[in-house]
Scaffold this active site. Sequence first.
Site, short mmCIF file in Angstrom:
data_model
loop_
_atom_site.label_atom_id
_atom_site.label_comp_id
_atom_site.label_asym_id
_atom_site.label_seq_id
_atom_site.Cartn_x
_atom_site.Cartn_y
_atom_site.Cartn_z
N ASP A 48 48.44 -21.17 11.61
CA ASP A 48 49.12 -22.45 11.43
C ASP A 48 49.18 -23.17 12.78
O ASP A 48 49.48 -22.57 13.82
CB ASP A 48 50.52 -22.23 10.88
CG ASP A 48 51.15 -23.50 10.35
OD1 ASP A 48 51.34 -23.61 9.13
OD2 ASP A 48 51.45 -24.40 11.18
N ASN A 64 55.42 -23.21 -0.30
CA ASN A 64 56.16 -24.45 -0.49
C ASN A 64 55.46 -25.26 -1.58
O ASN A 64 54.23 -25.43 -1.54
CB ASN A 64 56.21 -25.26 0.81
CG ASN A 64 57.00 -24.54 1.89
OD1 ASN A 64 57.96 -23.84 1.61
ND2 ASN A 64 56.59 -24.71 3.14
N GLN A 120 56.56 -29.14 0.74
CA GLN A 120 55.10 -29.11 0.92
C GLN A 120 54.63 -30.40 1.57
O GLN A 120 55.04 -31.49 1.16
CB GLN A 120 54.41 -28.91 -0.43
CG GLN A 120 52.91 -28.72 -0.32
CD GLN A 120 52.26 -28.31 -1.64
OE1 GLN A 120 52.94 -28.17 -2.66
NE2 GLN A 120 50.96 -28.12 -1.62
N VAL A 164 51.07 -30.47 2.92
CA VAL A 164 49.61 -30.50 2.70
C VAL A 164 49.35 -30.09 1.25
O VAL A 164 49.70 -28.97 0.85
CB VAL A 164 48.86 -29.57 3.67
CG1 VAL A 164 47.36 -29.62 3.38
CG2 VAL A 164 49.13 -29.97 5.12
N HIS A 224 48.68 -23.27 -0.45
CA HIS A 224 48.57 -22.35 0.68
C HIS A 224 49.75 -21.40 0.71
O HIS A 224 50.87 -21.77 0.34
CB HIS A 224 48.46 -23.10 2.02
CG HIS A 224 49.49 -24.15 2.23
ND1 HIS A 224 49.42 -25.39 1.64
CD2 HIS A 224 50.64 -24.15 2.96
CE1 HIS A 224 50.47 -26.13 2.00
NE2 HIS A 224 51.23 -25.39 2.79
N HIS A 252 52.02 -19.23 3.23
CA HIS A 252 52.39 -18.99 4.63
C HIS A 252 52.68 -17.49 4.78
O HIS A 252 53.47 -16.94 4.00
CB HIS A 252 53.68 -19.72 5.00
CG HIS A 252 53.61 -21.22 4.97
ND1 HIS A 252 53.49 -21.98 6.13
CD2 HIS A 252 53.66 -22.10 3.96
CE1 HIS A 252 53.49 -23.26 5.80
NE2 HIS A 252 53.59 -23.37 4.49
P1 DGP Z 1 53.55 -27.02 4.07
O1 DGP Z 1 54.73 -27.71 4.68
O2 DGP Z 1 53.97 -25.80 3.26
O3 DGP Z 1 52.67 -27.96 3.30
O4 DGP Z 1 52.72 -26.44 5.28
C1 DGP Z 1 51.61 -27.04 5.83
C2 DGP Z 1 51.29 -26.31 7.09
O5 DGP Z 1 50.00 -26.66 7.49
C3 DGP Z 1 52.23 -26.62 8.25
O6 DGP Z 1 52.94 -25.45 8.61
C4 DGP Z 1 51.31 -27.07 9.37
C5 DGP Z 1 49.96 -26.65 8.90
N1 DGP Z 1 48.89 -27.57 9.26
C6 DGP Z 1 48.84 -28.90 8.99
N2 DGP Z 1 47.71 -29.43 9.47
C7 DGP Z 1 47.02 -28.41 10.05
C8 DGP Z 1 45.77 -28.33 10.71
O7 DGP Z 1 45.04 -29.30 10.89
N3 DGP Z 1 45.41 -27.11 11.20
C9 DGP Z 1 46.19 -25.99 11.02
N4 DGP Z 1 45.71 -24.84 11.50
N5 DGP Z 1 47.36 -26.03 10.38
C10 DGP Z 1 47.77 -27.23 9.91
#
Ligand code: DGP
Length: 116
Positions: free
Chosen positions: A33, A89, A96, A98, A102, A104
């Site tokens: 992350d 999430n 959430q 994204v 996914h 975590h």
């Molecule tokens: P959520 O809030 O559950 O949708 O978590 C999305 C997660 O994705 C957040 O913890 C940050 C991560 N994230 C967002 N953009 C990127 C990215 O471009 N690269 C990586 N490695 N993680 C990302």
Amino acid sequence: MSEATETIFSKIIRREIPADIVYEDNLALAFKDVHPQAPVHILVIPKKPIPTLADAESQDHALLGHLLLTAKRVAEVAGLKSGYRVVINTGDDGGQTVYHLHLHILGGRQLDWPPG
Ligand code: DGP
């Protein structure tokens, strides 16, 4: 039901933007992350662009099992011997951000409960 839209995770799957990838197979990808909330914070995603857990269908049951087992294996390889948390999430109230399903994997410190 959410629309299956292009997200930043689709670009990571296609290697169009960089990510620290720790595991890949034909169905799933795991990468660190970008905003870690614990010493170990890894995301496990399906390559199939399911927007949220609420959008998963019965035909996805094997894929969902595969994602959980992938999370277990990734946690083992990351050395999380004393435990870890797996979080999905889901939707706006679930926090959430994204809209590509996914998991975590959080570990490497004592985690609080309940979450905020
Ligand atoms: P959520 O809030 O559950 O949708 O978590 C999305 C997660 O994705 C957040 O913890 C940050 C991560 N994230 C967002 N953009 C990127 C990215 O471009 N690269 C990586 N490695 N993680 C990302």
